[in-house]
Every structure is written in structure tokens, then in C-alpha cells.
Write a protein that holds these residues in place. Sequence first.
Motif, PDB file in Angstrom:
ATOM      1  N   GLN A 285     -11.797  -2.874   1.466  1.00  0.00           N
ATOM      2  CA  GLN A 285     -10.460  -3.364   1.108  1.00  0.00           C
ATOM      3  C   GLN A 285     -10.551  -4.575   0.189  1.00  0.00           C
ATOM      4  O   GLN A 285     -11.193  -5.572   0.502  1.00  0.00           O
ATOM      5  CB  GLN A 285      -9.664  -3.722   2.354  1.00  0.00           C
ATOM      6  CG  GLN A 285      -8.197  -4.038   2.054  1.00  0.00           C
ATOM      7  CD  GLN A 285      -7.371  -4.141   3.313  1.00  0.00           C
ATOM      8  OE1 GLN A 285      -7.821  -4.718   4.303  1.00  0.00           O
ATOM      9  NE2 GLN A 285      -6.174  -3.583   3.298  1.00  0.00           N
TER      10      GLN A 285
ATOM     11  N   THR B 226      -7.794  -6.843  -2.239  1.00  0.00           N
ATOM     12  CA  THR B 226      -6.410  -7.054  -2.657  1.00  0.00           C
ATOM     13  C   THR B 226      -6.290  -8.237  -3.613  1.00  0.00           C
ATOM     14  O   THR B 226      -5.202  -8.744  -3.833  1.00  0.00           O
ATOM     15  CB  THR B 226      -5.504  -7.299  -1.433  1.00  0.00           C
ATOM     16  OG1 THR B 226      -6.003  -8.429  -0.688  1.00  0.00           O
ATOM     17  CG2 THR B 226      -5.477  -6.079  -0.520  1.00  0.00           C
TER      18      THR B 226
ATOM     19  N   SER C 122      -4.486  -1.382  -2.333  1.00  0.00           N
ATOM     20  CA  SER C 122      -4.733  -2.206  -1.148  1.00  0.00           C
ATOM     21  C   SER C 122      -5.416  -1.432  -0.039  1.00  0.00           C
ATOM     22  O   SER C 122      -5.717  -1.977   1.016  1.00  0.00           O
ATOM     23  CB  SER C 122      -3.405  -2.775  -0.623  1.00  0.00           C
ATOM     24  OG  SER C 122      -2.515  -1.722  -0.276  1.00  0.00           O
TER      25      SER C 122
END
Length: 493
Positions: A269, A271, A278
Motif C-alpha cells: 500500500q 498513498t 490506494s
Amino acid sequence: MRHPPRSVLLAVTGAVALVGAALVPVVSASGATPACTVEYAVTSQWDTGFQGSVTITNHMAALSSWSMSFDFAGGQKVTQGWNAKWSQSGTTVTAANESWNGSLATGAGVTAGFLGSWSGSNPVPTAFRLNGTTCNVDAQPTPTPTPTPTEPPTGGAAPALHVSGTRLVDAGGTAHRLLGVNRSGGEFMCVQGYGIWDGPVDDAAVKAIADWKADAVRIPLNEECWLGLSDVKPEYAGANYINAVKELVARVESYGLTPVLDLHWSYGQYTGNSAGCSDVHATCQKPMPDAQYSPSFWASVAGTFKDDPAAVFDLFNEPYPDRATPTTTQAWQCWRDGGTCPGIGYQVAGMQALVDSVRGAGARNVIMIGGLAYANDLSQWLTYRPTDPAGNLVAAYHGYNFNSCASESCWNSTLAPVAAQVPLVAGEIGENTCSHAFVDQAMKWFDDRGLSYLGWTWNTWDCSSGPSLISDYSGTPTAYGVGLRDHLRAVNP
């Protein structure tokens, strides 16, 4: 290259090719529900190694933690694994839950995968235990015969390649340039649940590429699909996905084309700055490969194709740790060494770790490695390049009209010094103008120096949202694709 919107990509799904997998039956002989059921599969196998998958379903009361064990009967050894903490004592293999997947409700299942070594035979385990309770207790399955080792492609008409100085050369020492196309699809269709390939990859489709006088095809892949992780539909994952890739590689080579296998989408992940999504799963381009799955992916791919010297490995599509780290030095250190990288929330597998995974599997194939800024920046590639005991590393560059390094002055200052020491391949070139002025300029610069390039992409997308070379899979070029087609036919008559 980033991809166009999903709606553009759903036109055609490819056929799924199946291979045999060793399965422990999950149906009770008496009809009573057993305490737990198991599916064990050999998803890929080569001369000394194999990739396995175990799915266990709990039919008892809900568990807050789990430990699954089984016994090998042929001297096999687990070398690495994922989705569980794997260990082995003698013949007994144990997979215990990770911190994030310990809960196993009644009726719920979990899949864990591993890589292993074998010699002589690779029989399927016949008994499995979940927290000490025997699974499939009412069933007395006949052990499935040991899978016949799958022979990797032997190279067909495609040349065996290795590095000699600043050139790629064939087995006879003749310089060989990779001039061709990318064939997108294998990186996104499977993880989105739509198939394996975007459009046909049969003989006619591959022949159409060869008819452009291409001699190479770059094939983007998805690590979750290859490893058969449980978030991917099983019909598009594991053995089915691996076999589809092997079939395409063999077909590409049969037309004299070099297959370039590329880890395109990976787990982890992110972001932060310039994030493509995401999602923790392999549904977009991440800034760096992940330590959790990418080394296992490359160990398995390398084991599968290590006896095929025509296949080239491209370690990671478009690294961009420079968008996450505070300094360029930290970005290049992250690129090579991995670990905990500033701004990236998952543990990173550096390029050295991936080279080690490939070589550890016994593969001496040519390895391509792209630089920073989506493989557009090679300014410190030579300073931070990994160590390769096989001496078969190639620098990879991606260039589009909208990139920072998209001019002759930049190529002269940053690419030429790299090409003076190692082979240089433009794994992707393209433009979003629906024309070919930029790729014409790029191809001339690479031609003048005897270097390689592959156009993005042999797919029927809108040329402005995702530069597409063709309007149909018989090879009709777009206005952009005309430039590459005519040039390939001129330089590869």
C-alpha cells in the motif's frame, strides 16, 4: 506506462489455459462435514524446484490463530513462502498464521503459498492438520501421481542472449538488438477478474507482431496472479496464469521473438506522492517492489525459465521511489538496497535482492533494470547498479514525449554514459499525440548508437489515453503505430 481507464480495457478477454495440479480431495467419503478441508496444488515445477499452494478451510468453531502442518514423503524442502510463517523440521512442514490473517471463522478459508526444492520425485502430501486436528478425516484419498516436471521452453527460433561488454549478443557472439513492442494485459486483466490477456495471443496475433519485423515482445506480469494469492480469481491465478504465460512465451519464441518478462504490478500500500491507487493489492504501479512477494515471484519465474536463455527478465516496470523520499540519494539507496524506505509504508525489495532471487534460482538469463522517475532517470544507475555474479545486467530506460528526459540533450548527458558501459534497452517508448514525431526522434538516437527499443503498446486502446500501436490485432497500425511499424521494417528488412 500508466494504463487508460478500466472501461477502455474491457473489450476482449483471453482464453484461460489450464494445467494439471495435484489436489487433495475435499469431499468427505461419508458425506459428513470434516473438521477442515484442504486443497494442495503444485502450480509450477522445474528440474529442481516447484511452487506450491495450500488452501485450508475451517469447519470447526472460529479460530483466533491457526497452524497447518503436513509431511513431505519425497525429501522436498520448503525454501520460502508467503501468507504464513513457514518452517520445516525433518519431513514435517508447518505454516502458522501471520499477524494479519490469524482469524479463521467457521466456513472460512485461507491460502498460503511456498517455493520448494525436490529431486527424484515430488509426491503430494496425503495428510494435513489444522491446529492438530486432521483434515478430510472421513476421506481416504488415493494420492495423486507426482506431477510430471514441466519442461520450460527451450528457446525455439529465438536467440539465446547474454551480455558482452556494451552489447547483447547471441550464442555465436553476434550483436543483437531488441526491437519490438510491448504486449500489455497480463498485468491487469487477471487482478481485475476479467481474464489473463487483453485481446488474442494466438498464432495469428503473434504472427502479426512478427510481420512488423519486430524481434522482441515485452510481456508485463502481475505478481499476485503468478503466485496465486487468494484475492485473485483462481481461474486467472496460480497454475492457470503461469501456464498461460509459458504458452505465450513459447509462441513468441517460435516466431523468433525475444520474450521480455516484466514485473509490472506488485503488492504494497502506497498513498503518497504520485500514488497510482490506494489499494494494497497489485492493482496499479507501486513505487518499488515489495519484500513480501516480489522476491518469491522472481525466484519462481527464474526457476521456470532458467533453462531458456532466450527469455529476458525485466525486474520492475517503473520504479519511482524518488517521489516518496526526501532526497535523490535516499531514492537511489532504496532502489538498490530496499528495506525501510522513507515515504513508502511497506518493506521494499531492492534491485539487489531481486537479482539475488533470480540468480539463487539458478537462472543466468539477461536481467533488465530500470532507473528512477518511472525508469526515465538513469543519471546514477552506474553508481548504484546491483552486483550480478553472472555479469548479465542491462540498463532499462522508459521514454515518452511528456517525460523529463525526453530530449537529445538529456539522452546525451544521462543515457550515453550508461550505454558506454552496459547494454541499454528502452523498454518502453511512446507518445500521447496520436502521431510519431517523438518516437521517430528517439528511434534515430538509439539506432545511431546500436541500442534497443520497444514501443508501447500492442493493444487496441485510444492512442491518447494509452499510446496504442494498433487498431486491430491483425496488426493494422494507428497513426502513431505507423511510425514504429515502418521503421522496424526498414531496420529489420
